[in-house]
Design a protein around this motif. Sequence first.
Motif, PDB file in Angstrom:
ATOM      1  N   THR A  68     -37.623 -11.090 -23.019  1.00  0.00           N
ATOM      2  CA  THR A  68     -37.535 -10.614 -21.637  1.00  0.00           C
ATOM      3  C   THR A  68     -36.100 -10.383 -21.173  1.00  0.00           C
ATOM      4  OG1 THR A  68     -37.608 -12.885 -20.782  1.00  0.00           O
ATOM      5  CG2 THR A  68     -39.716 -11.704 -20.984  1.00  0.00           C
ATOM      6  N   SER A  69     -35.121 -10.963 -21.864  1.00  0.00           N
ATOM      7  CA  SER A  69     -33.714 -10.791 -21.504  1.00  0.00           C
ATOM      8  C   SER A  69     -32.848 -11.191 -22.698  1.00  0.00           C
ATOM      9  CB  SER A  69     -33.370 -11.669 -20.297  1.00  0.00           C
ATOM     10  OG  SER A  69     -32.009 -11.554 -19.954  1.00  0.00           O
ATOM     11  N   LEU A  86     -32.563 -19.924 -27.381  1.00  0.00           N
ATOM     12  CA  LEU A  86     -33.835 -19.323 -27.007  1.00  0.00           C
ATOM     13  C   LEU A  86     -34.369 -20.073 -25.791  1.00  0.00           C
ATOM     14  CD1 LEU A  86     -35.434 -19.106 -30.563  1.00  0.00           C
ATOM     15  CD2 LEU A  86     -34.337 -17.253 -29.279  1.00  0.00           C
ATOM     16  N   LYS A  87     -34.525 -19.357 -24.684  1.00  0.00           N
ATOM     17  CA  LYS A  87     -35.044 -19.946 -23.447  1.00  0.00           C
ATOM     18  C   LYS A  87     -36.471 -19.461 -23.246  1.00  0.00           C
ATOM     19  CE  LYS A  87     -32.912 -21.481 -20.312  1.00  0.00           C
ATOM     20  NZ  LYS A  87     -32.464 -22.654 -19.624  1.00  0.00           N
ATOM     21  N   PHE A  88     -37.384 -20.391 -23.116  1.00  0.00           N
ATOM     22  CA  PHE A  88     -38.806 -20.087 -22.986  1.00  0.00           C
ATOM     23  C   PHE A  88     -39.203 -20.136 -21.508  1.00  0.00           C
ATOM     24  CE2 PHE A  88     -38.017 -21.291 -27.260  1.00  0.00           C
ATOM     25  CZ  PHE A  88     -38.892 -20.515 -28.007  1.00  0.00           C
ATOM     26  N   ASP A  89     -38.681 -19.163 -20.742  1.00  0.00           N
ATOM     27  CA  ASP A  89     -38.933 -19.131 -19.305  1.00  0.00           C
ATOM     28  C   ASP A  89     -39.282 -17.738 -18.781  1.00  0.00           C
ATOM     29  OD1 ASP A  89     -36.466 -17.885 -19.455  1.00  0.00           O
ATOM     30  OD2 ASP A  89     -35.384 -19.454 -18.390  1.00  0.00           O
ATOM     31  N   GLU A  99     -27.750 -16.401 -24.523  1.00  0.00           N
ATOM     32  CA  GLU A  99     -29.169 -16.700 -24.376  1.00  0.00           C
ATOM     33  C   GLU A  99     -30.048 -15.494 -24.692  1.00  0.00           C
ATOM     34  OE1 GLU A  99     -29.133 -19.988 -20.784  1.00  0.00           O
ATOM     35  OE2 GLU A  99     -29.502 -17.895 -20.272  1.00  0.00           O
ATOM     36  N   ILE A 100     -31.209 -15.798 -25.264  1.00  0.00           N
ATOM     37  CA  ILE A 100     -32.291 -14.825 -25.391  1.00  0.00           C
ATOM     38  C   ILE A 100     -33.500 -15.465 -24.733  1.00  0.00           C
ATOM     39  CG2 ILE A 100     -33.822 -13.590 -26.972  1.00  0.00           C
ATOM     40  CD1 ILE A 100     -31.515 -13.546 -29.005  1.00  0.00           C
ATOM     41  N   HIS A 101     -34.011 -14.811 -23.676  1.00  0.00           N
ATOM     42  CA  HIS A 101     -35.160 -15.336 -22.946  1.00  0.00           C
ATOM     43  C   HIS A 101     -36.439 -14.706 -23.478  1.00  0.00           C
ATOM     44  CE1 HIS A 101     -32.893 -17.288 -19.605  1.00  0.00           C
ATOM     45  NE2 HIS A 101     -31.960 -16.498 -20.093  1.00  0.00           N
TER      46      HIS A 101
END
Length: 118
Positions: A68-69, A86-89, A99-101
């Motif tokens: 998503t981003s 890796l952000k799971f949000d 960051e990779i969302h």
Amino acid sequence: MKYKTKVTAIGAMVQELAEDGNLIILFNDDINDSDLKDISVSHEVGVLNEEIFVGDKLTIGDKIFDVTSVGNIATKTLKDLGHCTLKFDGDIKSNLPGEIHVRGLVPEIKVGDIISFE
């Protein structure tokens, strides 16, 4: 396939970061910093064939997530160090440049799992 690698080790603090921060930190397994290894999922050195973009798919084991981003240096650090957070949000804007969302819940990661971007 834009990027593919295999998990070789899971740091002692990875579960805590996953639960408290909804995140997973990746680093190549040739990193020589024990503090970074403690907080990271280590993986084989992979080759980044193309940049990662919104709309791409992240696969961890048998779980698939929509990107998503993408932070403005996430692709470079993934290429150079095998590193990104890796952000799971599901956020559509990255707060930090590495960051990779993605959309979804933090998966359970095991040694031997394949991580890939398509």
